[in-house]
Design an enzyme around this catalytic site. Structure first.
Site, PDB file in Angstrom:
ATOM      1  CE  LYS A  39      22.763  79.087  48.450  1.00 21.52           C
ATOM      2  NZ  LYS A  39      22.781  78.696  49.803  1.00 21.52           N
ATOM      3  CD  GLU A  47      11.614  72.578  40.219  1.00 20.59           C
ATOM      4  OE1 GLU A  47      11.137  71.790  41.044  1.00 20.59           O
ATOM      5  OE2 GLU A  47      12.782  72.658  40.311  1.00 20.59           O
ATOM      6  N   GLY A  81      17.527  79.830  51.199  1.00 17.05           N
ATOM      7  CA  GLY A  81      16.706  80.384  49.915  1.00 17.05           C
ATOM      8  C   GLY A  81      15.493  81.347  50.677  1.00 17.05           C
ATOM      9  NE  ARG A  82      12.856  78.371  55.448  1.00 14.42           N
ATOM     10  CZ  ARG A  82      13.684  77.269  55.261  1.00 14.42           C
ATOM     11  NH1 ARG A  82      13.870  76.892  54.175  1.00 14.42           N
ATOM     12  NH2 ARG A  82      14.094  76.694  56.346  1.00 14.42           N
ATOM     13  CD  GLU A 128      11.435  75.828  51.660  1.00 13.68           C
ATOM     14  OE1 GLU A 128      10.980  75.155  50.845  1.00 13.68           O
ATOM     15  OE2 GLU A 128      12.290  76.732  51.770  1.00 13.68           O
ATOM     16  CG  HIS A 160     -16.842  91.559  49.510  1.00 11.17           C
ATOM     17  ND1 HIS A 160     -18.175  91.799  49.582  1.00 11.17           N
ATOM     18  CD2 HIS A 160     -15.880  92.605  50.057  1.00 11.17           C
ATOM     19  CE1 HIS A 160     -18.251  93.075  50.207  1.00 11.17           C
ATOM     20  NE2 HIS A 160     -16.999  93.494  50.367  1.00 11.17           N
ATOM     21  CE  LYS A 202      14.533  69.978  44.501  1.00 12.96           C
ATOM     22  NZ  LYS A 202      15.206  71.158  45.197  1.00 12.96           N
TER      23      LYS A 202
END
Length: 544
Positions: free
Chosen positions: A210, A216, A271-272, A357, A388, A508
Site C-alpha cells: 500500500k 520486507e 491488509g488481512r 491479527e 497421521h 519492525k
C-alpha cells in the site's frame, strides 16, 4: 465512535453463561444425542451453499439462547450496521472498515465520508480485468517481445497470504500454461527459489505494498529489479515487467513502474481483508476476471446473509458465538481448522492472520485492559494428512480443541473411490471426537484389561462440520467471508478493535534500529539489553 455498553463480564448474559457453564461441563454429547433423536438435523443451518452442522458441540438449546442473548446485549446488530454504513469503527486509526464494499455489486451505494465508494471499486476491478486479459492472452509482451509465462507476487502479510491461499485454492481453475509464484519472506531463499528456473524475459512481478515502503516487500522488490535488469540490461524494461498494487504514486514512479499500471485501493481496506481488492491481481490473472467476479459474488452473498439473517440462523454469528463459548467458558486455548480438500492447504495459514491479527488484543476499544480471554490460536492442516500427525492429541490428549471440519460433496479431480474415502474420514473423525469409545465397548472387542485404558476414547470433543457442494471461486468467497464475519462477531462481543494491528509494529521498529548495527554503520554504542547486545556482537563477529 464510542461505546456506552456495560462491561462484558457484568452483563446479565455473561453472568448467566458463567452459571450455565458449570452445568455444561458435565454434558455428554452421547447423552445429548440419545435424548434427542432430532438433534443432528435440528442443530444445523443451511444458507448460501453452506450446510453448517453444530450438533456435535457441548451445547444445549439453553446454551444457544444465552449466547444469542450475549450477542444482543453486546449490541452486535448495531456494530454490524455501523460497519456496513461506513462508520469509522477502526477507532485507533480513525478509519472505516469496508471490505464488504470490495464485493458490492454495481448499483449498490456505500458511503465513506459522504462519498459513494462502489463506483471506484468497480473502476479498479475493470482496470484489473483489462490488464489480466492482456497478460493471459499474450497481448501484454515483455521488453523483448516475448509473452509473460510467469507471474510473481511480492508482498507480505495480507498482501501475500490472501493471494497465495486463493491461488492454491483455485489452482484447478487457473491458466495452466503459466507459473504463479509468491515471495514474502525477507529471507533471500524465498526469492532465490521462486526465480531460480525462470527467465526475466517472460516474468512479470506484481509489487503489492500500500505504502510502497514496507521493508520486507521493498527489499524483495529491489532484488527482483536487479534480477530482471541483469538479464534484460535496459532500465526501460522495468515498465514491462513490473506493476504495482499501491497508493503511493510517487514511490511507484521512482521505482520505474509506469503509474498507468498501478492498481490502487483504499485506507478502509485492512491488509488481512484485502484478497478481493487489487491485492488479488495475481489471483485474477491466474483464474481470469469472470472467475474472480464469481468469487466476489460468493463474498457478497455471505455479507448479505450476515447483515440480514436472524442471529439464531446466522452462520457467522453462530460460529463466532461457539468460539466464545469454548474460549471464555471452557478455557480452550486453540481452535483447529481441518479442510478435507487438498486445494485448501493454505487456508489454515490464511486464517491465522485473519483471526489472530484481528482479535489478538488486550484492551477494549476504549483502551481498558480486558479481564477475559480474547482471540484463541488457530491452526490446522488438510485432512487426511493431519490424522497421521496431530489428531492423536485432539482425540486422547488433555487439551480441549474445538474443530472445524470442511468438506465438499463433489471432487474437482474424480479418481476412483478417493473422494468417498476422503469424505468418510470427515464424518468418521467428527463422530469419533464426539462419541469416543467407552471402556465397555473396548472390552467387548476382547481387549486385554491392561490395554483397555490405552484404547479408550473419552469423546466429548466438540466439532463443527461445514459441507459445501464443490470448491469453486464462488464457494471460496462464501467460505472466506464466513470466517471474516465470525471474527467480527467475536471482536464486537469482546469490545475490541479487530481492525488495527499495533502489535506488529514494535518488532519492525526495533529491526530498523538493529540493521545498521549489524552492518557496522551505527553511530555510538548499542543500547539494547545485554542479551540482544551479545547476540548482535556474535553475528557481527561471525561476518568477519
Amino acid at each position: 465512535m464510542t461505546t456506552d455498553r456495560a462491561e462484558l463480564t457484568k452483563t446479565h448474559a455473561w453472568k448467566n453463561l458463567e452459571s450455565h457453564a458449570q452445568k455444561a461441563r458435565g454434558l455428554s454429547i452421547r447423552k445429548l444425542f440419545s435424548d434427542d433423536s432430532s438433534r443432528g438435523a435440528r442443530m444445523a443451518i443451511e444458507a448460501d451453499g453452506i450446510y453448517f452442522d453444530y450438533s456435535k458441540h457441548l451445547v444445549t438449546d439453553e446454551t444457544v439462547r444465552l449466547l444469542l442473548q450475549l450477542a444482543e446485549e453486546s449490541a452486535l446488530r448495531d456494530r454490524i450496521e455501523a460497519m456496513f454504513r461506513g462508520d469509522k469503527i477502526n477507532l485507533t486509526e480513525k478509519r472505516a472498515v469496508l471490505h464488504v464494499a470490495l464485493r458490492a455489486p454495481k448499483g449498490q451505494s456505500i458511503l465513506v465520508d459522504g462519498k459513494d465508494v462502489v463506483p471506484e471499486v468497480h473502476a479498479v476491478l475493470d482496470k484489473m480485468a483489462g490488464f489480466a486479459e492482456r497478460v493471459r492472452s499474450g497481448a501484454w509482451k515483455g521488453h523483448t517481445g516475448k509473452r509473460i509465462r510467469s507471474v510473481i507476487n511480492i508482498g507480505i502479510g495480507g498482501s501475500d497470504l490472501g493471494p497465495v491461499m486463493a491461488y492454491e485454492a483455485l489452482r484447478h481453475y487457473s491458466a495452466r500454461d503459466m507459473n504463479f509464484r509468491f515471495v514474502s519472506n525477507v529471507d533471500g531463499t524465498d526469492f532465490a527459489e521462486a526465480t531460480h528456473d525462470l527467465s526475466p524475459e517472460e516474468t512479470l512481478f506484481i509489487i503489492s505494498s500500500k505504502t510502497f515502503t514496507t521493508l520486507e516487500t521493498m527489499t524483495n522488490a529491489h532484488t527482483a529489479r536487479e534480477w530482471a535488469l541483469k538479464g534484460l540490461k535496459d532500465e526501460s524494461a522495468v515498465a514491462k515487467h513490473f506493476v504495482a498494487v499501491s497508493t503511493n504514486e510517487t514511490e511507484v514512479g521512482k521505482f520505474g513502474i509506469d503509474t498507468a499500471n498501478m492498481f490502487g485501493f483504499w485506507d478502509w481496506v485492512g491488509g488481512r481483508y484485502s484478497m478481493d481488492s487489487a491485492i488479488g491481481l495475481s489471483t485474477m490473472i491466474a483464474i481470469g476476471p469472470d472467475n474472480f467476479r464469481s468469487m466476489l459474488n460468493g463474498f457478497h452473498r455471505m455479507d448479505e446473509h450476515f447483515r440480514r439473517a436472524p442471529f439464531d440462523r446466522n452462520l457467522p454469528v453462530i460460529m463466532g458465538l461457539l468460539g466464545i463459548w469454548y474460549n471464555n467458558f471452557f478455557g480452550a486455548q486453540t481452535a483447529a481448522v481441518l479442510p478435507y480438500e487438498q486445494y485448501l492447504k493454505r487456508f489454515p495459514a490464511y486464517l491465522q492472520q485473519l483471526t489472530m491479527e484481528s482479535n489478538g488484543k488486550h484492551v477494549t476499544r476504549e483502551g481498558q485492559a480486558v479481564n477475559y480471554q480474547t482471540g484463541p490460536i488457530y491452526w490446522g492442516e488438510p485432512g487426511t494428512n493431519g490424522q497421521h500427525s496431530f489428531y492423536q492429541l485432539i482425540h486422547q490428549g488433555t487439551k480441549l480443541i474445538p474443530c472445524d471440519f470442511i468438506g465438499f460433496m463433489e471432487p474437482l479431480n474424480p479418481l476412483g473411490r478417493h473422494h468417498d474415502l476422503l469424505i468418510a474420514n470427515v464424518f468418521a473423525q467428527s463422530e469419533a471426537l464426539a462419541f469416543g469409545k467407552t471402556v465397555e465397548e473396548v472390552k467387548a472387542e476382547g481387549t486385554p484389561d491392561w490395554l483397555v485404558p490405552h484404547r479408550t476414547f473419552e469423546g466429548n470433543r466438540p466439532s463443527t462440520t461445514i459441507l459445501m457442494e464443490k470448491l469453486t471461486p464462488e464457494t471460496l468467497g462464501t467460505l472466506v467471508a464466513l470466517y471474516e464475519h465470525s471474527v467480527f462477531t467475536q471482536g464486537a462481543i469482546w469490545d475490541i478493535d479487530s481492525f488495527d494491528q499495533w502489535g506488529v509494529e514494535l518488532g519492525k521498529a526495533l529491526a530498523v534500529r538493529i540493521i545498521p548495527e549489524l552492518e557496522n554503520k551505527a553511530a555510538g554504542p548499542m543500547k539494547h539489553d545485554s542479551s540482544t547486545n551479545t547476540l548482535i556482537a556474535r553475528y557481527v563477529n561471525s561476518k568477519k
